[in-house]
Write a protein that holds these residues in place. Structure first.
Motif, PDB file in Angstrom:
ATOM      1  N   CYS A  58      -3.101  -7.923  -8.117  1.00 58.66           N
ATOM      2  CA  CYS A  58      -3.513  -7.432  -9.420  1.00 58.66           C
ATOM      3  C   CYS A  58      -3.376  -5.921  -9.338  1.00 58.66           C
ATOM      4  O   CYS A  58      -4.152  -5.252  -8.665  1.00 58.66           O
ATOM      5  N   TRP A  59      -2.380  -5.420  -9.997  1.00 57.00           N
ATOM      6  CA  TRP A  59      -1.900  -4.059  -9.761  1.00 57.00           C
ATOM      7  C   TRP A  59      -2.579  -3.016 -10.647  1.00 57.00           C
ATOM      8  O   TRP A  59      -2.584  -3.150 -11.855  1.00 57.00           O
ATOM      9  N   TRP A  60      -3.113  -1.987 -10.044  1.00 60.83           N
ATOM     10  CA  TRP A  60      -3.494  -0.731 -10.696  1.00 60.83           C
ATOM     11  C   TRP A  60      -4.418  -0.954 -11.886  1.00 60.83           C
ATOM     12  O   TRP A  60      -5.607  -1.119 -11.709  1.00 60.83           O
ATOM     13  N   GLY A  90      -0.401  10.078 -14.353  1.00 58.93           N
ATOM     14  CA  GLY A  90       0.095  10.190 -15.721  1.00 58.93           C
ATOM     15  C   GLY A  90       0.910   9.023 -16.223  1.00 58.93           C
ATOM     16  O   GLY A  90       1.489   9.087 -17.302  1.00 58.93           O
ATOM     17  N   ASP A  91       0.963   7.932 -15.452  1.00 55.75           N
ATOM     18  CA  ASP A  91       1.786   6.793 -15.857  1.00 55.75           C
ATOM     19  C   ASP A  91       1.011   5.829 -16.749  1.00 55.75           C
ATOM     20  O   ASP A  91      -0.176   5.594 -16.539  1.00 55.75           O
ATOM     21  N   GLY A  92       1.714   5.252 -17.719  1.00 57.82           N
ATOM     22  CA  GLY A  92       1.121   4.256 -18.597  1.00 57.82           C
ATOM     23  C   GLY A  92       1.683   2.869 -18.310  1.00 57.82           C
ATOM     24  O   GLY A  92       2.288   2.632 -17.260  1.00 57.82           O
ATOM     25  N   HIS A 142       5.071   2.690 -17.123  1.00 61.16           N
ATOM     26  CA  HIS A 142       5.788   3.657 -17.952  1.00 61.16           C
ATOM     27  C   HIS A 142       5.491   5.023 -17.356  1.00 61.16           C
ATOM     28  O   HIS A 142       4.418   5.570 -17.565  1.00 61.16           O
ATOM     29  N   ARG A 143       6.434   5.507 -16.572  1.00 60.73           N
ATOM     30  CA  ARG A 143       6.184   6.737 -15.813  1.00 60.73           C
ATOM     31  C   ARG A 143       6.026   7.942 -16.742  1.00 60.73           C
ATOM     32  O   ARG A 143       6.760   8.092 -17.729  1.00 60.73           O
ATOM     33  N   GLY A 144       5.078   8.781 -16.367  1.00 60.84           N
ATOM     34  CA  GLY A 144       4.951  10.089 -17.005  1.00 60.84           C
ATOM     35  C   GLY A 144       4.644  10.086 -18.488  1.00 60.84           C
ATOM     36  O   GLY A 144       5.150  10.922 -19.215  1.00 60.84           O
ATOM     37  N   LEU A 154       9.429  -6.352  -6.655  1.00 52.68           N
ATOM     38  CA  LEU A 154       9.478  -5.595  -7.902  1.00 52.68           C
ATOM     39  C   LEU A 154       8.075  -5.363  -8.438  1.00 52.68           C
ATOM     40  O   LEU A 154       7.211  -6.235  -8.334  1.00 52.68           O
ATOM     41  N   LYS A 155       7.893  -4.163  -8.975  1.00 50.85           N
ATOM     42  CA  LYS A 155       6.662  -3.869  -9.703  1.00 50.85           C
ATOM     43  C   LYS A 155       7.094  -3.575 -11.127  1.00 50.85           C
ATOM     44  O   LYS A 155       7.849  -2.638 -11.368  1.00 50.85           O
ATOM     45  N   LEU A 156       6.642  -4.412 -12.037  1.00 47.23           N
ATOM     46  CA  LEU A 156       7.142  -4.335 -13.408  1.00 47.23           C
ATOM     47  C   LEU A 156       6.055  -3.881 -14.371  1.00 47.23           C
ATOM     48  O   LEU A 156       4.913  -4.342 -14.287  1.00 47.23           O
ATOM     49  N   THR A 175      -9.656  13.046  -4.687  1.00 49.84           N
ATOM     50  CA  THR A 175      -8.477  13.503  -5.432  1.00 49.84           C
ATOM     51  C   THR A 175      -7.469  12.372  -5.661  1.00 49.84           C
ATOM     52  O   THR A 175      -6.306  12.625  -5.980  1.00 49.84           O
ATOM     53  N   TYR A 176      -7.902  11.136  -5.509  1.00 49.91           N
ATOM     54  CA  TYR A 176      -7.087   9.958  -5.862  1.00 49.91           C
ATOM     55  C   TYR A 176      -6.704  10.094  -7.334  1.00 49.91           C
ATOM     56  O   TYR A 176      -7.543  10.435  -8.168  1.00 49.91           O
ATOM     57  N   HIS A 177      -5.465   9.787  -7.672  1.00 45.53           N
ATOM     58  CA  HIS A 177      -5.028  10.071  -9.042  1.00 45.53           C
ATOM     59  C   HIS A 177      -5.789   9.278 -10.100  1.00 45.53           C
ATOM     60  O   HIS A 177      -5.902   9.722 -11.236  1.00 45.53           O
ATOM     61  N   TYR A 178      -6.356   8.124  -9.756  1.00 42.71           N
ATOM     62  CA  TYR A 178      -7.167   7.397 -10.745  1.00 42.71           C
ATOM     63  C   TYR A 178      -8.363   8.280 -11.162  1.00 42.71           C
ATOM     64  O   TYR A 178      -8.732   8.330 -12.325  1.00 42.71           O
ATOM     65  N   THR A 208       0.863  -1.185   0.000  1.00 37.95           N
ATOM     66  CA  THR A 208       0.000   0.000   0.000  1.00 37.95           C
ATOM     67  C   THR A 208       0.902   1.239   0.000  1.00 37.95           C
ATOM     68  O   THR A 208       2.121   1.115   0.111  1.00 37.95           O
ATOM     69  N   HIS A 209       0.255   2.378  -0.104  1.00 36.18           N
ATOM     70  CA  HIS A 209       0.975   3.648   0.058  1.00 36.18           C
ATOM     71  C   HIS A 209       0.432   4.372   1.293  1.00 36.18           C
ATOM     72  O   HIS A 209       0.507   5.593   1.376  1.00 36.18           O
ATOM     73  N   LEU A 210      -0.108   3.622   2.220  1.00 30.66           N
ATOM     74  CA  LEU A 210      -0.667   4.232   3.426  1.00 30.66           C
ATOM     75  C   LEU A 210       0.442   4.585   4.405  1.00 30.66           C
ATOM     76  O   LEU A 210       1.491   3.937   4.426  1.00 30.66           O
ATOM     77  N   LEU A 261      11.064  -0.707   2.304  1.00 35.35           N
ATOM     78  CA  LEU A 261      12.067   0.310   1.971  1.00 35.35           C
ATOM     79  C   LEU A 261      12.147   0.457   0.457  1.00 35.35           C
ATOM     80  O   LEU A 261      12.589  -0.454  -0.247  1.00 35.35           O
ATOM     81  N   ARG A 262      11.677   1.593  -0.020  1.00 37.92           N
ATOM     82  CA  ARG A 262      11.506   1.777  -1.466  1.00 37.92           C
ATOM     83  C   ARG A 262      12.697   2.487  -2.089  1.00 37.92           C
ATOM     84  O   ARG A 262      13.078   3.572  -1.643  1.00 37.92           O
ATOM     85  N   VAL A 263      13.249   1.879  -3.138  1.00 39.18           N
ATOM     86  CA  VAL A 263      14.515   2.365  -3.688  1.00 39.18           C
ATOM     87  C   VAL A 263      14.498   2.493  -5.216  1.00 39.18           C
ATOM     88  O   VAL A 263      15.462   2.114  -5.882  1.00 39.18           O
TER      89      VAL A 263
END
Ligand code: REL
Ligand code: ZN
Length: 435
Positions: free
Chosen positions: A341-343, A290-292, A279-281, A274-276, A47-50, A27-29, A175-177
């Motif tokens: 099942c992502w996004w 704005g990601d694809g 396509h950012r921006g 990993l999240k694969l 105002t969730y980006h979706y 999550t991003h909580l 820990l996000r890198v």
């Protein structure tokens, strides 16, 4: 226990999926102790980006300017989205329906039906963040969630050192890198030097060891860039050493992955999640929305799984078309755990299709879903919607098993359901790799 009758197994499967207390493994909580970074309540939901992306694509002319929109106070942004997506048209999309489900579960169905945004706001204004957090976790049936903690984000770092107050066990850290996978050498070295470490590979390792100590993460995590490739010659070159930034040659982007991140995962005994496929921006004006999506990243993952057998990998793909390759990888590599099942795949039709395929090829050796919630309240709808779909899929799978002559008890169904919603993840984290 007693064997369930052929006619009742489906219902029992659905009921067990309804009641299982899940682990939400990405999550991003953030906890209330990280306020104001904790997002919750109706204005954050709207105002969730979706929803913001959907709003921009549908808003009545004159077309709203994204920069001007983002410059507005959040309240006004929320009002524009409310008007655009709930008043001027019906909230049919998954993200818009999610707001409705959430309000219904909070007892605000009448206010929603009356289109009374102010009455909905009043409910949240009266809530205490700590109590409300506990209520949402309890009601959503989430045992704990894993956060996304970004040491390269100045706003977040403030809340860690020193930690304002201990946070609830409902939240665990990851820990996000991402900059390390992007090969952003200049950015990473600048961040590391800013914290007083040397601008060398060892300096980066030291810095991350420190963050692992502070955050006590469950795993390390990154999303791949759209052009992510793993080349065997880069792995070989990294193994033979070379530049470490201390004067003996330049640090390469791939060194951050092969000489820092993966060795560190092994040293600290932390999986790499990993999240694969993002396509950012692709439309940067939409910011977070704005990601694809891109395909063709499963081969990169295969090479990592092959060449780093002592590292555990968790993984999820954004592209629907890559789900089949992902399942096959999970069936071949004991150091890989497939989750969620992502996004753009977190829609009922795709959850049904993807979960069916996973059950057919992996049994219970995967994690069916994660919420990716950014706003606390979203736990309520995301888990409700996912449970409904996964319950149906699982019921159908049990019915086929029963038709083949097998019988199960309720306890056995409960055990299987737990694996799909957190147990398999905990087993994967705990297991010893055969290398
Ligand atoms: O963790 C990620 O990389 C993504 O899930 C996010 O970038 C994305 O914005 C998220 O809100 C999607 O669900
Ligand atoms: Zn995410």
């Amino acid at each position: 226990g007693v064997y369930l009758g052929a006619g009742e197994v489906g219902e029992v499967a659905r009921a067990e999926v309804e009641r299982v207390e899940v682990i939400d493994l990405h999550t991003h909580l953030l906890p209330p102790s990280h306020a104001p970074l904790m997002l919750w309540g109706i204005d954050d939901m709207l105002t969730y980006h979706y929803l913001v992306a959907e709003y921009f694509m549908t808003a009545a002319p004159p077309a709203p300017d994204p920069d001007a929109f983002h410059a507005l106070p959040k309240r006004q942004q929320a009002e524009l989205v409310w008007k655009g997506l709930f008043l001027d048209r019906s909230p049919l999309s998954e993200a818009a329906r999610g707001v409705l489900t959430t309000l219904q579960l909070l007892g605000l169905e009448a206010e929603a039906r009356a289109r009374d945004l102010e009455a909905i706001r009043a409910f949240f204004a009266a809530a205490d963040p700590d109590d409300y957090t506990e209520r949402v976790f309890h009601q959503a049936g989430v045992r704990y969630c894993v956060m996304t903690n970004v040491p390269f984000d100045a706003a977040e770092v403030e809340h860690w050192r020193p930690l304002a107050r201990p946070y609830s066990g409902r939240f665990r850290s990851a820990l996000r890198v991402d900059p390390l996978l992007k090969g952003d050498v200049a950015g990473v070295l600048a961040a590391v030097r800013g914290e007083g470490f040397e601008g060398t590979l060892e300096g980066v390792r030291e810095c991350l060891r420190g963050w692992a100590k502070t955050m006590q993460p469950e795993y390390l995590m990154a999303s791949t860039p759209h052009d992510f490739r793993v080349r065997e010659e880069d792995i070989a070159a990294a193994n033979t050493g070379g530049g470490d930034g201390s004067g003996k040659g330049a640090i390469k982007g791939t060194d951050l992955l092969f000489r820092v991140l993966l060795p560190l995962a092994e040293e600290l005994n932390l999986p790499l999640a990993l999240k694969l496929g993002a396509h950012r921006g692709v439309n940067p004006k939409l910011r977070g929305g704005g990601d694809g999506v891109v395909t063709g990243q499963s081969q990169a993952l295969r090479l990592l799984l092959t060449h780093f057998p002592r590292v555990k990998f968790l993984g999820t793909f954004l592209a629907r078309s890559e789900q089949h390759e992902a399942v096959v990888l999970a069936n071949k590599f004991g150091n890989f755990h497939l989750y969620g099942c992502w996004w753009y795949c977190n829609n009922p039709s795709m959850i049904a299709e993807i979960t069916t395929m996973r059950l057919e090829m992996l049994g219970t050796a995967f994690t069916a879903q994660h919420s990716d919630a950014r706003v606390l309240d979203q736990l309520l709808y995301k888990w409700t919607h996912s449970r409904a779909v996964i319950g149906d899929v699982l019921a159908a799978q049990y019915e086929k098993m029963i038709a083949a002559g097998w019988r199960v008890t309720r306890e056995e169904v409960r055990r299987d359901v737990w694996r799909l919603f957190g147990g398999a993840y905990e087993e994967f984290i705990a297991k010893d790799l055969l290398v």
